[in-house]
Design an enzyme around this catalytic site. Structure first.
Site, PDB file in Angstrom:
ATOM      1  N   GLU A   1     -25.877 -13.279   0.013  1.00 29.48           N
ATOM      2  CA  GLU A   1     -24.659 -12.518   0.344  1.00 29.48           C
ATOM      3  C   GLU A   1     -23.404 -13.391   0.418  1.00 29.48           C
ATOM      4  O   GLU A   1     -22.335 -12.963   0.012  1.00 29.48           O
ATOM      5  CB  GLU A   1     -24.846 -11.764   1.664  1.00 29.48           C
TER       6      GLU A   1
ATOM      7  N   HIS B   1     -52.010 -18.969  -0.387  1.00 28.90           N
ATOM      8  CA  HIS B   1     -53.066 -18.141  -0.975  1.00 28.90           C
ATOM      9  C   HIS B   1     -52.602 -17.482  -2.265  1.00 28.90           C
ATOM     10  O   HIS B   1     -53.282 -16.599  -2.786  1.00 28.90           O
ATOM     11  CB  HIS B   1     -53.539 -17.117   0.062  1.00 28.90           C
TER      12      HIS B   1
ATOM     13  N   LYS C   1     -23.679   1.599  -1.633  1.00 30.53           N
ATOM     14  CA  LYS C   1     -23.577   2.512  -0.489  1.00 30.53           C
ATOM     15  C   LYS C   1     -22.685   3.704  -0.821  1.00 30.53           C
ATOM     16  O   LYS C   1     -22.947   4.829  -0.406  1.00 30.53           O
ATOM     17  CB  LYS C   1     -23.030   1.769   0.737  1.00 30.53           C
TER      18      LYS C   1
HETATM   19  C1  F6R Z   1     -23.148  -7.316   4.998  1.00 34.98           C
HETATM   20  C2  F6R Z   1     -24.528  -7.340   5.465  1.00 34.98           C
HETATM   21  C3  F6R Z   1     -25.458  -6.265   5.015  1.00 34.98           C
HETATM   22  C4  F6R Z   1     -25.467  -5.094   6.010  1.00 34.98           C
HETATM   23  C5  F6R Z   1     -26.401  -3.968   5.546  1.00 34.98           C
HETATM   24  C6  F6R Z   1     -26.523  -2.856   6.578  1.00 34.98           C
HETATM   25  O1  F6R Z   1     -22.405  -8.318   5.631  1.00 34.98           O
HETATM   26  O2  F6R Z   1     -24.905  -8.199   6.199  1.00 34.98           O
HETATM   27  O3  F6R Z   1     -26.737  -6.821   4.838  1.00 34.98           O
HETATM   28  O4  F6R Z   1     -25.889  -5.569   7.257  1.00 34.98           O
HETATM   29  O5  F6R Z   1     -25.935  -3.443   4.359  1.00 34.98           O
HETATM   30  O6  F6R Z   1     -25.263  -2.426   7.000  1.00 34.98           O
HETATM   31  P1  F6R Z   1     -24.999  -2.282   8.568  1.00 34.98           P
HETATM   32  O7  F6R Z   1     -25.218  -3.642   9.136  1.00 34.98           O
HETATM   33  O8  F6R Z   1     -23.585  -1.839   8.701  1.00 34.98           O
HETATM   34  O9  F6R Z   1     -25.975  -1.285   9.062  1.00 34.98           O
END
Ligand code: F6R
Length: 358
Positions: A239, A255, A349
């Site tokens: 990330e 394994h 998303k």
């Molecule tokens: C972005 C990050 C992602 C979010 C994941 C879930 O910085 O770390 O891995 O954590 O997309 O989103 P949230 O944390 O808002 O539920």
């Protein structure tokens, strides 16, 4: 001058200040400890739970993973960490469901909390807002409200420490505050040694980033919390540095994966294997790691053994987490990558959110 030692270049490449977030991790942990003190747990205390299930994804999901790994051998109830849309069938009204979503809008976590509401389970929501905060309010659930304005992964201190301390307050977890203090002091110390001001020659996080460079990193951890930390390193490298990274853990990798290094040496000689190691590994772990290195070394570009330090598990976990987080930001900066945005996650998303609207 090394690229990572040039403050102007760093500022240009990191306009949203991810490195600053990392450098301030100790302060975040101190604030997180204060948040824990002010959380109202009256709605969920005094109950005997059959188990605790953490639900969350990505950076938020890691909070549940690390807490589970730290407590699972000492608590006497079930602990589970769910990364997906559904709670396991055995979760019922007698369980505590800890839903962690920094934004509060992550589809999978929202689906799990809705399921928890239907089951009549007790809920603790950990979030900065969004739908999770709304559902918690509508159903009069306990909430740990964390400060907004961070990337979820950069708010890990806010997400995991108050949650762990809340479980301690509820009597579910027996963790010594001395261990927490040891961890915080160690992070303070480490952050002084790893900050941007410390030149590459003396800065282990910058050295790790330089060692990885344009090679593909693979992270190995062992059981328990170091398995989680290896996964966290992989995710942070993905990330922050927008770099592919893979991970596995001992003893399971012995394994299967150990044999997988036999072919494609011309490719894997461009890989860097990073192994997280404790000084006091039990002989069975020490021997298998040492032997594995000798068996696969010739097909790898480099093997780096990272010492994990500290007396308590908490201290070891939090310092190893911190080293990986800040090293991944240095890797981003070294590679000319802005560490903050995660455009592909956001895009995905947005596409998924359209399903909710249709
Ligand atoms: C972005 C990050 C992602 C979010 C994941 C879930 O910085 O770390 O891995 O954590 O997309 O989103 P949230 O944390 O808002 O539920």
């Amino acid at each position: 001058m090394e690229k990572l030692d040039d403050p102007q270049q760093i500022a240009q490449l990191d306009p949203q200040g991810m490195l600053q977030v990392e450098e301030a991790f100790y302060t975040q942990l101190v604030q997180a400890r204060e948040i824990a003190q002010s959380v109202d747990l009256s709605k969920i205390s005094g109950k005997k739970y059959a188990g605790v299930v953490f639900t969350g994804m990505g950076g938020s999901g890691f909070a549940g993973d690390i807490i589970k790994s730290l407590i699972e051998h000492s608590v006497h109830i079930f602990t589970e960490s769910v990364k997906g849309y559904r709670l396991p069938g055995y979760v019922n009204k007698d369980w505590l469901v800890v839903a962690v979503s920094y934004s509060g809008n992550t589809q999978e976590t929202v689906a799990c909390i809705e399921q928890a509401v239907k089951l009549g389970a007790t809920i603790l929501a950990v979030t900065s807002g969004g739908r999770l905060a709304q559902i918690a309010q509508d159903h009069d659930c306990a909430v740990i409200k964390v400060p907004s304005g961070f990337q979820p992964r950069g708010a890990i201190g806010f997400l995991f420490l108050p949650t762990l301390l809340a479980l301690k307050k509820l009597g579910i977890v027996h963790m010594d505050l001395v261990d927490i203090n040891e961890g915080l002091d160690a992070v303070k110390n480490l952050s002084a040694r790893l900050s941007r001001k410390v030149p590459t020659g003396k800065n282990f996080a910058k050295q790790l980033a330089c060692a990885i460079g344009d090679r593909l990193p693979v992270i190995y951890g062992t059981q328990g919390y170091l398995r989680c930390i290896a996964y966290r390193w992989k995710c942070e490298i993905n990330e922050n540095a927008k770099t592919p990274c893979f991970w596995a853990h001992f003893p399971e990798l012995n394994h299967n994966e150990t044999v997988g290094w036999e072919r494609l040496a011309s490719v894997t000689r461009n890989f860097v294997l990073i192994i997280l190691r404790e000084q006091d590994e039990p002989p069975s772990i020490k021997t298998r790691i040492d032997t594995t290195i000798s068996l696969i070394r010739e097909n790898l570009g480099q093997v780096i053994e990272v010492p994990v330090e500290g007396r308590s598990l908490f201290c070891r976990a939090v310092t190893a987490l911190y080293l990986g987080d800040i090293a991944s930001v240095y890797l981003a900066l070294l590679s000319g990558v802005d560490p903050t945005p995660v455009e592909k996650i956001e895009k995905l998303k947005q596409e998924l959110a359209k399903l909710d609207q249709s």
